[in-house]
Design an enzyme around this catalytic site. Structure first.
Site, PDB file in Angstrom:
ATOM      1  N   ASP A 154      -0.854  -4.017 -10.985  1.00  0.00           N
ATOM      2  CA  ASP A 154      -1.897  -3.349 -11.768  1.00  0.00           C
ATOM      3  C   ASP A 154      -1.428  -3.041 -13.193  1.00  0.00           C
ATOM      4  OD1 ASP A 154      -3.836  -3.378  -9.773  1.00  0.00           O
ATOM      5  OD2 ASP A 154      -3.201  -1.449  -8.941  1.00  0.00           O
ATOM      6  N   LYS A 173      -3.422   0.766  -0.096  1.00  0.00           N
ATOM      7  CA  LYS A 173      -2.319   0.499  -1.022  1.00  0.00           C
ATOM      8  C   LYS A 173      -1.057   1.306  -0.709  1.00  0.00           C
ATOM      9  CE  LYS A 173      -4.869  -1.110  -5.090  1.00  0.00           C
ATOM     10  NZ  LYS A 173      -5.001  -0.990  -6.554  1.00  0.00           N
TER      11      LYS A 173
END
Length: 284
Positions: free
Chosen positions: A102, A66
């Site tokens: 997210d 990420k």
């Protein structure tokens, strides 16, 4: 096959994304295949640059990539910049943009999955890692009330609390055990588990970061762990009379946000949630 999508990670076999993303593509009649790619850390740059090809809409990104993908992108949005991590890459005519869905997935699951509005609510966050950072940033943007972060390493919790205070949120840090944790839990309206405690095959499998006796019946307990679907924390919270929300909803909603970025159309969330839940049940 007109278009391609997927997810990269290392390892990647555990990912549920191919299950519910492919279900969404099929339900919408999109001629595309969603594939899981196991990409070693030293091959991330080469893989990301290959996404610029025509016919590739983009990919999802999971651990440990990420942060590693960021230098290979042309642009990243505000959410990804604040979180310091990218979980979605969109290809538009060879230009790659990084996003982080997210926080959006967390908040949408909170509202639509539990009917809970976090603005002004006293909240306890269990854990201070990457997942907790994303949750804290999302809650801060949404005007959460008093925030307490509990972690085994209190210094790390304090660092995250300082981040929240920098966004005008009253925040403090406590250890992930003992009287201070119990006191914070006793007044919390929202309790979010951002640790891996309780995760199947994890070091804390079948354990809970907070005992049921310390959970007020008026609270909502939100566990980001989705394997198993019902963790020990959720079971004990339910026994204490509290409302509960599992991590599968956040997983699907953050994936739905990615889907909508790639295809510029609403994601069939009920189809995605059903596919993910069914797949998880078959694994347990």
């Amino acid at each position: 096959m007109n278009t391609a999508l997927g997810i990269i990670g290392y390892p990647i076999g555990h990912s549920m994304s191919p299950v519910f993303q492919q279900a969404a593509l099929d339900d919408c009649g999109v001629d595309a295949r969603y594939v899981a790619y196991q990409v070693p850390p030293d091959e991330v740059g080469e893989f990301v640059n290959g996404l610029r090809q025509p016919g590739i809409m983009g990919i999802n990104v999971t651990v440990p990539h990420k942060e590693a993908v960021v230098p290979f992108l042309d642009e990243i949005d505000d959410w990804a910049t604040e979180a310091g991590a990218v979980n979605t890459i969109v290809n538009r005519e060879g230009r790659l943009t990084g996003h982080n869905t997210d926080g959006y997935g967390f908040l949408r699951a909170l509202r639509e999955g539990a009917g809970f509005e976090p603005r002004g609510r006293r909240t306890l966050i269990l854990g201070a890692g990457g997942a907790a950072r994303g949750v804290v940033l999302a809650l801060a943007r949404d005007g959460v009330g008093e925030l307490t972060i509990a972690n085994r390493t209190v210094e790390r919790a304090e660092s995250l609390a300082s981040l929240a205070r920098g966004r005008n949120i009253t925040a403090g840090a406590v250890p992930l055990s003992g009287g201070m944790l119990k006191e914070a839990a006793s007044t919390a309206e929202l309790i979010v588990n951002c640790t891996s405690i309780g995760m199947t095959h994890g070091p804390g499998e079948n354990e809970t970061p907070l005992a049921g006796q310390d959970i007020p019946p008026t609270a909502l307990v939100y566990d980001l762990v989705y394997n198993p679907l019902e963790t020990r924390l959720l079971l004990e919270a339910a026994e204490a009379g509290a409302k509960t929300l599992g991590g599968i909803e956040m997983l699907v909603y953050q994936g739905a946000a990615s889907f909508e970025m790639w295809l510029s159309r609403p994601a069939p969330v009920p189809v995605m949630l059903e596919a993910a839940t069914r797949a998880m049940q078959s694994r347990q």
